[in-house]
Design a protein around this motif. Sequence first.
Motif, mmCIF file in Angstrom:
data_model
loop_
_atom_site.group_PDB
_atom_site.id
_atom_site.type_symbol
_atom_site.label_atom_id
_atom_site.label_comp_id
_atom_site.label_asym_id
_atom_site.label_seq_id
_atom_site.Cartn_x
_atom_site.Cartn_y
_atom_site.Cartn_z
ATOM 1 N N VAL A 196 0.582 -1.333 -0.350
ATOM 2 C CA VAL A 196 0.152 0.056 -0.237
ATOM 3 C C VAL A 196 0.727 0.900 0.187
ATOM 4 O O VAL A 196 1.900 1.051 0.875
ATOM 5 C CB VAL A 196 -0.840 0.200 1.244
ATOM 6 N N SER A 197 0.754 2.056 -1.261
ATOM 7 C CA SER A 197 1.663 3.297 -1.191
ATOM 8 C C SER A 197 0.973 4.049 0.057
ATOM 9 O O SER A 197 0.013 4.502 -0.190
ATOM 10 C CB SER A 197 1.796 3.578 -2.777
ATOM 11 N N ARG A 198 2.624 5.273 0.227
ATOM 12 C CA ARG A 198 2.106 6.462 0.721
ATOM 13 C C ARG A 198 1.625 7.440 0.175
ATOM 14 O O ARG A 198 2.447 7.264 -0.911
ATOM 15 C CB ARG A 198 2.960 6.342 2.419
ATOM 16 N N HIS A 199 1.060 8.587 0.374
ATOM 17 C CA HIS A 199 0.418 9.872 0.220
ATOM 18 C C HIS A 199 1.745 11.055 -0.577
ATOM 19 O O HIS A 199 3.274 10.734 0.871
ATOM 20 C CB HIS A 199 -0.759 10.097 0.448
ATOM 21 N N LEU A 200 2.273 11.347 -1.025
ATOM 22 C CA LEU A 200 2.896 12.129 -1.364
ATOM 23 C C LEU A 200 2.520 13.352 -0.024
ATOM 24 O O LEU A 200 3.513 13.420 0.148
ATOM 25 C CB LEU A 200 2.694 12.843 -2.858
ATOM 26 N N SER A 201 1.755 13.420 0.198
ATOM 27 C CA SER A 201 1.452 14.849 1.184
ATOM 28 C C SER A 201 2.535 14.134 2.494
ATOM 29 O O SER A 201 2.385 15.320 3.763
ATOM 30 C CB SER A 201 0.314 14.878 2.163
ATOM 31 N N THR A 202 2.815 12.993 2.707
ATOM 32 C CA THR A 202 3.165 12.736 3.627
ATOM 33 C C THR A 202 4.548 12.753 4.172
ATOM 34 O O THR A 202 5.323 13.049 5.204
ATOM 35 C CB THR A 202 3.147 10.775 4.047
ATOM 36 N N ASP A 203 5.090 12.727 2.782
ATOM 37 C CA ASP A 203 6.514 13.103 2.369
ATOM 38 C C ASP A 203 6.826 14.409 2.382
ATOM 39 O O ASP A 203 7.884 15.061 3.778
ATOM 40 C CB ASP A 203 6.992 12.816 1.308
ATOM 41 N N ILE A 204 5.931 14.800 2.471
ATOM 42 C CA ILE A 204 5.275 16.877 2.590
ATOM 43 C C ILE A 204 5.904 17.216 3.945
ATOM 44 O O ILE A 204 6.257 17.912 4.799
ATOM 45 C CB ILE A 204 4.759 17.504 1.816
ATOM 46 N N SER A 205 4.611 16.124 4.931
ATOM 47 C CA SER A 205 4.604 16.718 6.619
ATOM 48 C C SER A 205 5.762 16.766 6.719
ATOM 49 O O SER A 205 6.247 17.159 7.862
ATOM 50 C CB SER A 205 3.432 16.050 6.996
ATOM 51 N N LYS A 206 6.799 14.752 6.668
ATOM 52 C CA LYS A 206 7.857 14.444 7.218
ATOM 53 C C LYS A 206 8.677 15.521 7.330
ATOM 54 O O LYS A 206 9.874 16.271 8.535
ATOM 55 C CB LYS A 206 8.416 13.728 6.811
ATOM 56 N N PHE A 207 9.157 15.928 5.346
ATOM 57 C CA PHE A 207 10.218 16.878 5.449
ATOM 58 C C PHE A 207 9.692 18.411 6.838
ATOM 59 O O PHE A 207 10.632 19.087 7.552
ATOM 60 C CB PHE A 207 10.118 18.070 4.375
ATOM 61 N N PHE A 208 8.289 18.927 7.071
ATOM 62 C CA PHE A 208 8.241 20.135 7.494
ATOM 63 C C PHE A 208 8.767 19.561 9.056
ATOM 64 O O PHE A 208 9.086 20.999 9.583
ATOM 65 C CB PHE A 208 6.858 20.716 7.185
ATOM 66 N N GLY A 209 8.704 18.413 9.022
ATOM 67 C CA GLY A 209 8.963 18.358 10.601
ATOM 68 C C GLY A 209 10.549 18.369 10.675
ATOM 69 O O GLY A 209 10.937 18.440 11.705
ATOM 70 N N ILE A 210 11.272 17.832 9.424
ATOM 71 C CA ILE A 210 12.232 17.832 9.867
ATOM 72 C C ILE A 210 13.115 19.140 10.295
ATOM 73 O O ILE A 210 13.594 19.573 11.027
ATOM 74 C CB ILE A 210 12.833 16.975 8.716
ATOM 75 N N ILE A 211 12.687 20.475 9.054
ATOM 76 C CA ILE A 211 13.350 21.573 9.111
ATOM 77 C C ILE A 211 12.870 22.224 10.557
ATOM 78 O O ILE A 211 13.071 23.163 11.067
ATOM 79 C CB ILE A 211 12.678 22.112 7.748
ATOM 80 N N GLY A 212 11.420 21.666 10.854
ATOM 81 C CA GLY A 212 11.303 22.713 11.244
ATOM 82 C C GLY A 212 11.363 22.929 13.009
ATOM 83 O O GLY A 212 11.652 23.773 13.692
ATOM 84 N N ARG A 213 11.841 21.572 13.349
ATOM 85 C CA ARG A 213 12.473 21.109 14.608
ATOM 86 C C ARG A 213 13.957 22.031 15.270
ATOM 87 O O ARG A 213 13.556 23.081 15.882
ATOM 88 C CB ARG A 213 12.512 20.466 15.436
ATOM 89 N N PRO A 214 14.738 22.556 14.037
ATOM 90 C CA PRO A 214 15.157 22.940 14.168
ATOM 91 C C PRO A 214 15.503 24.307 14.069
ATOM 92 O O PRO A 214 16.022 25.694 14.825
ATOM 93 C CB PRO A 214 16.994 22.397 13.144
ATOM 94 N N LEU A 215 14.738 25.378 13.523
ATOM 95 C CA LEU A 215 14.566 26.342 12.956
ATOM 96 C C LEU A 215 13.198 26.903 14.204
ATOM 97 O O LEU A 215 13.865 28.416 14.640
ATOM 98 C CB LEU A 215 13.826 26.887 11.577
ATOM 99 N N ARG A 216 12.505 25.732 15.358
ATOM 100 C CA ARG A 216 12.530 26.371 15.713
ATOM 101 C C ARG A 216 13.113 26.314 16.924
ATOM 102 O O ARG A 216 12.481 27.693 18.155
ATOM 103 C CB ARG A 216 10.735 25.812 16.348
ATOM 104 N N VAL A 217 13.698 25.990 17.393
ATOM 105 C CA VAL A 217 15.018 26.272 17.818
ATOM 106 C C VAL A 217 16.273 27.277 18.181
ATOM 107 O O VAL A 217 16.045 28.169 18.088
ATOM 108 C CB VAL A 217 15.774 24.977 18.532
ATOM 109 N N ALA A 218 16.123 27.127 16.429
ATOM 110 C CA ALA A 218 17.182 28.860 16.672
ATOM 111 C C ALA A 218 15.968 29.862 16.580
ATOM 112 O O ALA A 218 16.377 30.738 16.978
ATOM 113 C CB ALA A 218 16.919 29.071 14.457
#
Length: 444
Positions: free
Chosen positions: A407-429
């Motif tokens: 069962v393939s994941r949706h593209l929006s899943t990858d976009i959400s993951k990316f925002f989560g990855i970059i969002g945490r360090p930027l929130r710290v900054a």
Amino acid sequence: MSIIGSEHAEYQKASHKLVRIEQSGSSGVALLPQSIGSWYSARPFGRDTLNRISVLFLVTTLASCQAVPGEGPLASAILSDSGKSVEELHRDSATVYEVVNVDSKSADTILSYTNATLTRRFGFGGRQGSATIGVGDRLLVSIFEAGADGLFSTSKSKTAKITVVVQPDGQAAIPYVGEVKFAGLTLEQARQKILLSLKGKAVEPDVIVSNLDTASRDAVVTGAVKNASVVPLSLAGERLTDVIAKAGGPRGETYDTFVTVTRRNRSATISMSALVNSPSENIWIQPGDEITLVEDPRQFTVLGAVKKNRRQAFGSRDLSLIEAVGMSGGGKDIAADETGFFVFRYEEPGIAETLMGRAQYDTMLRKGMRPDENGRVPLVYRFDMSRPDSLLAGQKFPVKNRDIIYVSRHLSTDISKFFGIIGRPLRVANTGVTAIHRAADMSD
């Protein structure tokens, strides 16, 4: 909507989370994530700087969606690679495959082939009209004479019994007759041939020919049976289950046992449970057939955007695609791509040719689609579960041993993951910058 169009629409939805940043005193505008927009809005940027930041951010987002952790390929990647040769895929070790979109009609086709594996390969057959003598058969030739002093009769007996074995050249020797070609003759034809040769030599002769051993009418049963053996076939004929029973039957459970029938240069395999449940598959066995039973517990694997990724046993009954996915908890509500339910399988060539069409099947062979050691070809079945009738097609689609359901994941899943990855360090900054500004304000 196509797969790619659907993914693009979801990306547009995700981009609504971006905020527009306008700097007072300048005409610069930036489109940035809401989580980091507040930090950038506090900094004075010119038009060029803000535009560069916006473009850099969007390009990085799209590119990084291919690099974030994922659970297998997207539906678009599976569809993109299908139908391409090794050269087109630019991978020397690539497996060339084709994707078949499944609807109710194709599901019925697959089901009908699955339920008629042996009859399609060999035909149902039937009892032989008349059994013939073959090489290795042991015959008893009884010769009767009317007189007491004939070639074969004496004062004590008017009957002579001669045992012969048909040799590799199909012949056997009879006294005063010579070499007789037995192979290919019925018992009655052999009798008439011997009787004709004795005319004028014996005293009012008569002949009876009977079988003592029919080595040419044997079938071999081996593998996971209680008593592997060579099974003689009677003149009445035996079906497949008859010869398996004469070998003691299967050692294991019927639903975990597979039966392979080999006849000259052709073979076909069916599960023992399907053989029992489908009388039409209980074909007539012919001399020289080889029957092999293999005990192989049936399993399938479910991967991708489902609640439980695991290998699952069939148990005592057959399963449809819908039942198999349900056993893994179904697709994840927020991650599964409803247009990307796939079944990866090495399929019978007859099924693949029927579904693809002869022209496309030949094209795929030329492109490098290669069968496995059992003659099956790689095929990927796709279900678009956004269509209600796909649920009905999936209920009829049979899952086979060693299938991979993905069962393939949706593209929006990858976009959400990316925002989560970059969002945490930027929130710290952002927190650090805010603290510095507050410290600077206090010092003023």
